[in-house]
Write an enzyme that holds these catalytic residues in place. Structure first.
Site, PDB file in Angstrom:
ATOM      1  N   LYS A  88      11.918 -16.737  -9.533  1.00 52.50           N
ATOM      2  CA  LYS A  88      11.141 -15.607 -10.157  1.00 52.50           C
ATOM      3  C   LYS A  88      10.212 -16.158 -11.829  1.00 52.50           C
ATOM      4  CE  LYS A  88      13.405 -12.328  -9.444  1.00 52.50           C
ATOM      5  NZ  LYS A  88      13.655 -12.397  -8.880  1.00 52.50           N
ATOM      6  N   TRP A 117      -3.206  -2.877  -1.071  1.00 51.39           N
ATOM      7  CA  TRP A 117      -2.693  -3.975  -1.955  1.00 51.39           C
ATOM      8  C   TRP A 117      -3.405  -4.451  -0.352  1.00 51.39           C
ATOM      9  CZ3 TRP A 117      -0.303  -8.327   1.483  1.00 51.39           C
ATOM     10  CH2 TRP A 117      -0.015  -9.389   0.106  1.00 51.39           C
ATOM     11  N   HIS A 125      15.477 -37.563  -3.318  1.00 50.83           N
ATOM     12  CA  HIS A 125      14.671 -38.152  -1.872  1.00 50.83           C
ATOM     13  C   HIS A 125      13.362 -37.768  -1.758  1.00 50.83           C
ATOM     14  CE1 HIS A 125      18.371 -38.847   0.467  1.00 50.83           C
ATOM     15  NE2 HIS A 125      18.927 -38.344  -1.020  1.00 50.83           N
ATOM     16  N   LYS A 162       6.105  -4.870  -3.940  1.00 52.67           N
ATOM     17  CA  LYS A 162       7.544  -4.411  -3.916  1.00 52.67           C
ATOM     18  C   LYS A 162       8.382  -4.201  -2.735  1.00 52.67           C
ATOM     19  CE  LYS A 162      11.561  -3.391  -6.668  1.00 52.67           C
ATOM     20  NZ  LYS A 162      12.138  -4.687  -6.954  1.00 52.67           N
ATOM     21  N   ARG A 196       5.159  -0.467  -6.728  1.00 49.03           N
ATOM     22  CA  ARG A 196       5.041  -1.052  -5.026  1.00 49.03           C
ATOM     23  C   ARG A 196       4.400  -2.317  -5.140  1.00 49.03           C
ATOM     24  NH1 ARG A 196       6.303   2.844  -0.144  1.00 49.03           N
ATOM     25  NH2 ARG A 196       4.827   1.618   1.191  1.00 49.03           N
ATOM     26  N   GLU A 201      16.348 -19.289  -6.248  1.00 49.43           N
ATOM     27  CA  GLU A 201      15.910 -18.184  -7.227  1.00 49.43           C
ATOM     28  C   GLU A 201      15.633 -18.177  -8.665  1.00 49.43           C
ATOM     29  OE1 GLU A 201      15.630 -14.991  -6.106  1.00 49.43           O
ATOM     30  OE2 GLU A 201      15.964 -13.878  -7.871  1.00 49.43           O
ATOM     31  N   CYS A 211       0.820  -0.871   0.199  1.00 51.44           N
ATOM     32  CA  CYS A 211       0.145  -0.348  -0.051  1.00 51.44           C
ATOM     33  C   CYS A 211       0.409   0.977  -0.067  1.00 51.44           C
ATOM     34  CB  CYS A 211      -0.840   0.478   1.120  1.00 51.44           C
ATOM     35  SG  CYS A 211      -1.881  -1.634   1.529  1.00 51.44           S
ATOM     36  N   ASN A 264      -1.936   2.706   6.063  1.00 54.45           N
ATOM     37  CA  ASN A 264      -1.372   1.047   5.931  1.00 54.45           C
ATOM     38  C   ASN A 264      -0.203   0.315   6.896  1.00 54.45           C
ATOM     39  OD1 ASN A 264      -0.438   1.948   3.136  1.00 54.45           O
ATOM     40  ND2 ASN A 264       1.232   2.870   2.868  1.00 54.45           N
ATOM     41  N   GLY A 265      -0.479  -0.912   7.126  1.00 55.10           N
ATOM     42  CA  GLY A 265      -0.223  -1.490   7.987  1.00 55.10           C
ATOM     43  C   GLY A 265      -1.728  -2.717   8.086  1.00 55.10           C
ATOM     44  N   GLU A 307       6.705 -15.928 -10.239  1.00 51.67           N
ATOM     45  CA  GLU A 307       6.388 -15.056 -10.242  1.00 51.67           C
ATOM     46  C   GLU A 307       5.849 -14.071 -10.449  1.00 51.67           C
ATOM     47  OE1 GLU A 307       8.453 -11.977  -7.452  1.00 51.67           O
ATOM     48  OE2 GLU A 307      10.561 -12.651  -8.227  1.00 51.67           O
TER      49      GLU A 307
HETATM   50  C1  F6R Z   1      10.947 -11.604  -5.374  1.00 49.93           C
HETATM   51  C2  F6R Z   1      10.962 -10.553  -5.007  1.00 49.93           C
HETATM   52  C3  F6R Z   1      10.582 -10.742  -3.439  1.00 49.93           C
HETATM   53  C4  F6R Z   1      11.777  -9.668  -2.941  1.00 49.93           C
HETATM   54  C5  F6R Z   1      11.321 -10.298  -0.595  1.00 49.93           C
HETATM   55  C6  F6R Z   1      11.768  -8.862   0.203  1.00 49.93           C
HETATM   56  O1  F6R Z   1      11.453 -11.113  -6.862  1.00 49.93           O
HETATM   57  O2  F6R Z   1      11.890  -8.881  -5.267  1.00 49.93           O
HETATM   58  O3  F6R Z   1      10.777 -12.311  -3.644  1.00 49.93           O
HETATM   59  O4  F6R Z   1      13.123 -10.306  -1.966  1.00 49.93           O
HETATM   60  O5  F6R Z   1      10.138  -9.640  -0.735  1.00 49.93           O
HETATM   61  O6  F6R Z   1      12.136  -8.391   0.117  1.00 49.93           O
HETATM   62  P1  F6R Z   1      13.395  -6.805   0.342  1.00 49.93           P
HETATM   63  O7  F6R Z   1      14.665  -7.438  -0.488  1.00 49.93           O
HETATM   64  O8  F6R Z   1      12.482  -5.549  -0.245  1.00 49.93           O
HETATM   65  O9  F6R Z   1      13.326  -6.813   1.868  1.00 49.93           O
END
Ligand code: F6R
Length: 615
Positions: free
Chosen positions: A487, A77, A506, A610, A27, A483, A2, A101-102, A490
């Site tokens: 990626k 959000w 396993h 974000k 965000r 990772e 948010c 927000n929160g 998401e």
């Molecule tokens: C994936 C991604 C998320 C962030 C996670 C932590 O592409 O961006 O998994 O890595 O939400 O966010 P930060 O790094 O801002 O603490």
């Protein structure tokens, strides 16, 4: 997550709030809204829409007739209640409108109490409950500041609020606990309120961050009154908003994500220049972090998501080269398991945004036990940066795409620098020098790896039609396999898992048939893991999996000799230190190209945010 924008005393508040909300789009959000007190009618006018800001903009222009000098805007959000127009913020009665927000944790009890007092609620949100409590007090003649003070004293949870009042068009109130909130001021002394400096960058040149428990009154005439958690007058230091805090443009790229992938040679170079000098005469000058490595016999690394995988890579590095044991955990688990912390442990908290609620809670836990807390962070003005003892910025520049790319490789670059510094301080200057020399080539190697995008388009086309992808890696490339899978999930919404190749038999091997795509990260290495992973590839191939192998020239030669007939994708020669960064590039490309084929929203994938400011 948010976002909040609030303005007082600015001309053309409607358009300015919309501009501010557009800056917050990166965000991640699912609905948006705004509220202003119209000067002509004196009415509180609220507009909200589900979906993109463009919907809100359209409706705002047809609805707001009169000018307004004070207003608030919000991108939501969803946490409590679906992403509908009803649940969007602001929540309002005819007296007050509020954005939040929160998360209000005791909202169910507060809701019950309001219902018992005959107040009806129009949404499923925790936020409306807070707004109704303030409105009830206002209707009884309580002044706005006191109504906010009394309300926040009975709520449990995290909040950043922006509030406008029908009877006080000259003022907005901001309050925060747990979620960040900042005040901006421009050259004419006009004030604004925002969830981060980016939100404020269009109408302020200085920013001051509110502290937990602060309540601020911002007036159209430029006066500002901040009260701290005990109700005492407080001043928060102003700092300039830097250029890096304004939204960059795409520079001709189709998506921010692609631009950010291609920026990596220069972002890594910027990080390296700051931390590691050019090695000469068997020595290397290193930026002093302030960490007493000679006094450290344990490291605790805490982070979430992609940042957590950077931490896992560092575990391999620190344990192998510096012989320091490393514990790595996801912040949401760590913070609630009240773990004992080793006596001489340093806490490292990795975060792109610096606002991740769980990571921040873990930092506070370790800091309160008296340990040094280091944060590796991309936003140096963030809450994590303000609360850590040592701040190591990543210098990746503002990352706009929700999926983290350049911040991730920059995090690993900072961790490699920390290793090099630790070795030097722990009397292993020769190894420190060798690793520095080796790591300083990584930006050039990434540049070469970026040339492989075209070659991956066919594979991405195939992946975009598949249901499951299994990424296999070993050693430092195991976190990169995870990772890669994250990626892929998401961005393309395809199910993907990253697995330690040796662990495959396993359990996950039961899933393998000809419908399963397997991506194996398989560079030739001195440590002998290449041969191990080749055996795992054979096991998957024997069960019909569609295998693709990412390797280097020597790896390809050996694979050809072994007549393992799978598509091979070539990457530069890598070491334990450089491989995680080099092999991150194909992980990013594959997710990007697959998502492109599937026509999804690459920079703002569904349901993602974000900056994850709630736990
Ligand atoms: C994936 C991604 C998320 C962030 C996670 C932590 O592409 O961006 O998994 O890595 O939400 O966010 P930060 O790094 O801002 O603490």
């Amino acid at each position: 997550m948010c976002g909040i924008v609030g303005l007082v005393g600015h001309k053309d508040a409607v358009n300015k709030i919309i501009d501010g909300l557009k800056k917050l789009e990166y965000r991640g959000y699912d609905s948006a809204g705004m509220a202003l007190v119209e000067q002509n009618s004196g009415e509180l006018c609220v507009i909200k829409t589900a979906g993109k800001i463009a919907n809100l903009e359209h409706e705002a222009h047809s609805k707001y007739k009169g000018a307004a000098e004070a207003g608030i805007g919000h991108t939501r959000w969803a946490t409590h209640g679906k992403p509908t127009k009803e649940n969007a913020h602001p929540h309002a009665t005819e007296l007050v409108a509020l954005v939040h927000n929160g998360i209000i944790e005791n909202y169910a009890d507060l809701r019950k109490s309001l219902l018992a007092q005959g107040i009806s609620l129009n949404s499923n949100t925790d936020t409306e409950v807070v707004m109704q409590m303030i409105s009830l007090l206002l209707s009884k003649g309580v002044a706005p500041l006191e109504a906010v003070q009394r309300t926040v004293s009975s709520i449990r949870g995290t909040y950043a609020f922006g509030i406008v009042f029908k009877q006080h068009p000259e003022m907005i109130i901001g309050a925060r606990k747990g979620s960040p909130l900042a005040i901006g001021v421009n050259a004419d002394g006009k004030l604004s309120l925002g969830s981060d400096a980016v939100a404020l960058s269009g109408f302020a040149n200085q920013v001051a961050y509110l502290e937990d428990g602060d309540i601020a009154q911002l007036y159209t005439n430029g006066s500002l009154n901040i009260l701290d958690k005990d109700g005492n007058k407080a001043a928060r230091p102003w700092q300039p908003i830097s250029k890096d805090q304004s939204i960059p443009d795409k520079k001709g790229y189709e998506h921010f994500m692609l631009k950010e992938i291609f920026e990596q040679p220069s972002t890594i170079a910027d990080t390296l220049i700051h931390y590691i000098g050019r090695p000469s005469n068997k020595t290397v000058n290193i930026h002093p972090s302030g960490i007493s490595w000679d006094q450290t016999n344990h490291i605790t690394i805490i982070a979430c998501g992609t940042s957590y995988y950077a931490g896992l890579v560092a575990k391999y590095w620190f344990e192998k080269y510096a012989r320091i044991p490393v514990e790595v955990d996801v912040a949401s688990e760590y913070r609630y398991r009240t773990p004992p912390v080793h006596e001489k442990s340093v806490g490292i908290f990795i975060s792109q945004s610096g606002e991740t609620a769980d990571t921040l809670a873990a930092l506070r836990y370790i800091r309160n036990l008296g340990h040094t807390c280091v944060t590796i962070v991309n936003i140096p003005t963030s809450t994590l940066a303000r609360e850590a003892n040592v701040v190591l910025p990543t210098f990746a520049g503002l990352e706009i795409s929700v999926a983290s790319t350049k911040a991730f490789t920059a995090q690993m670059a900072v961790l490699a620098y920390m290793l090099i510094e630790a070795l030097k301080m722990r009397n292993d200057a020769d190894l420190s020098f060798e690793l520095a020399k080796e790591f300083l080539t990584v930006d050039a190697l990434i540049l070469n790896a970026l040339d492989t995008m075209q070659g991956l388009t066919q594979l991405a086309k195939k992946l975009s039609e598949t249901k499951d992808v299994l990424y296999l890696g070993r050693g430092v490339l195991y976190p990169i396999a995870m990772e890669g899978a994250l990626k892929m999930k998401e961005l393309s919404y395809i199910h993907a898992e990253g697995y330690a190749a040796g662990e495959m038999k396993h359990g996950p091997i039961a899933l393998i048939d000809k419908g399963m795509s397997v991506i194996a990260l398989c560079p030739y290495d001195k440590e002998g893991l290449f041969h191990k992973i080749v055996s795992n590839i054979c096991e998957a191939k024997a069960r019909g999996a569609q295998i693709s192998i990412l390797t280097c020239k020597k790896g390809r030669l050996l694979l050809e000799e072994a007549e393992l007939k799978c598509p091979i994708y070539l990457y530069p020669d890598a070491t334990q230190l450089t491989a995680p960064l080099i092999y991150s590039i194909p992980m990013q490309f594959l997710a990007y190209l697959t998502a492109l084929n599937r026509g999804v929203d690459i920079d703002q994938p569904r349901n993602l945010a974000k900056s994850v400011t709630v736990e």
